[in-house]
Design a protein around this motif. Sequence first.
Motif, PDB file in Angstrom:
ATOM      1  N   ARG A 102       0.716  -1.421  -0.102  1.00  0.00           N
ATOM      2  CA  ARG A 102      -0.059  -0.213  -0.123  1.00  0.00           C
ATOM      3  C   ARG A 102       0.627   1.251  -0.051  1.00  0.00           C
ATOM      4  NH1 ARG A 102      -4.364  -2.297   4.449  1.00  0.00           N
ATOM      5  NH2 ARG A 102      -5.383  -3.568   3.189  1.00  0.00           N
ATOM      6  N   ALA A 160       2.196   1.779  -3.383  1.00  0.00           N
ATOM      7  CA  ALA A 160       1.371   2.423  -4.227  1.00  0.00           C
ATOM      8  C   ALA A 160       1.058   3.868  -4.025  1.00  0.00           C
ATOM      9  CB  ALA A 160      -0.194   1.431  -3.996  1.00  0.00           C
ATOM     10  N   ILE A 161       1.029   4.178  -2.665  1.00  0.00           N
ATOM     11  CA  ILE A 161       0.762   5.483  -2.282  1.00  0.00           C
ATOM     12  C   ILE A 161       2.078   6.584  -2.925  1.00  0.00           C
ATOM     13  CG2 ILE A 161       0.814   7.230  -0.476  1.00  0.00           C
ATOM     14  CD1 ILE A 161      -0.714   5.153   1.207  1.00  0.00           C
ATOM     15  N   GLU A 206       3.801   5.701  -5.437  1.00  0.00           N
ATOM     16  CA  GLU A 206       3.629   5.968  -6.920  1.00  0.00           C
ATOM     17  C   GLU A 206       2.571   6.923  -7.155  1.00  0.00           C
ATOM     18  OE1 GLU A 206       2.690   1.940  -8.779  1.00  0.00           O
ATOM     19  OE2 GLU A 206       4.700   1.065  -7.689  1.00  0.00           O
ATOM     20  N   ARG A 207       1.613   6.974  -6.505  1.00  0.00           N
ATOM     21  CA  ARG A 207       0.541   8.026  -6.839  1.00  0.00           C
ATOM     22  C   ARG A 207       1.033   9.499  -6.661  1.00  0.00           C
ATOM     23  NH1 ARG A 207      -4.332   5.179  -3.518  1.00  0.00           N
ATOM     24  NH2 ARG A 207      -4.654   3.543  -5.128  1.00  0.00           N
ATOM     25  N   ALA A 215       3.218  10.429  -9.314  1.00  0.00           N
ATOM     26  CA  ALA A 215       2.267  10.873 -10.578  1.00  0.00           C
ATOM     27  C   ALA A 215       1.963  12.122 -10.279  1.00  0.00           C
ATOM     28  CB  ALA A 215       1.366   9.699 -10.569  1.00  0.00           C
ATOM     29  N   ILE A 216       1.488  12.613  -9.116  1.00  0.00           N
ATOM     30  CA  ILE A 216       0.945  14.016  -8.785  1.00  0.00           C
ATOM     31  C   ILE A 216       2.203  14.960  -8.948  1.00  0.00           C
ATOM     32  CG2 ILE A 216       0.133  15.421  -6.852  1.00  0.00           C
ATOM     33  CD1 ILE A 216      -1.406  12.987  -6.032  1.00  0.00           C
TER      34      ILE A 216
END
Length: 155
Positions: free
Chosen positions: A56, A59-60, A62-63, A66-67
């Motif tokens: 998790r 994933a956070i 990576e987000r 991306a942001i």
Amino acid sequence: MFKKFLFIFLIFSYSADIEAKTSHQSQTGEQSRGERITNEQIYHELKIFEARTEERFKAIDERFKAIDLRFEMLDKRIDNLYTFMWILAGIFTAMFISFTGLLFWDRRTIIDTAVKKTVEKIESEGPTKNIIDALRELAKEDKKVVAILKNFNLL
């Protein structure tokens, strides 16, 4: 730092859930098929929980990356827009200065032409021409009048 705190918090809350479950089972006298929860089982569950938590967090992360990339792209677009606005301001300033220069040049040319035509018309017709002709006739006899007419470019 935050990851460690969150991980410790989740471990304690998970172990508290397991402890509450076992205490509830011991109070009610329930035991599922006579099994007891061992340290190895808890350790195994915590490892699984830790693996899920790490996934998790990845994933956070990576987000967030991306942001961050989107913010960088937006910042680039704003910089390009800002540059474009400066280019437009330069173009309009150059146009304004050119138009103002053309305006002054045109007015000066029109005024000079109008003055020349007016002087020619006055000299060629009307009472002023008669006065200038009379002074030229007088200049043939008087040297002072010749000097005065030459000063004013009338002779």
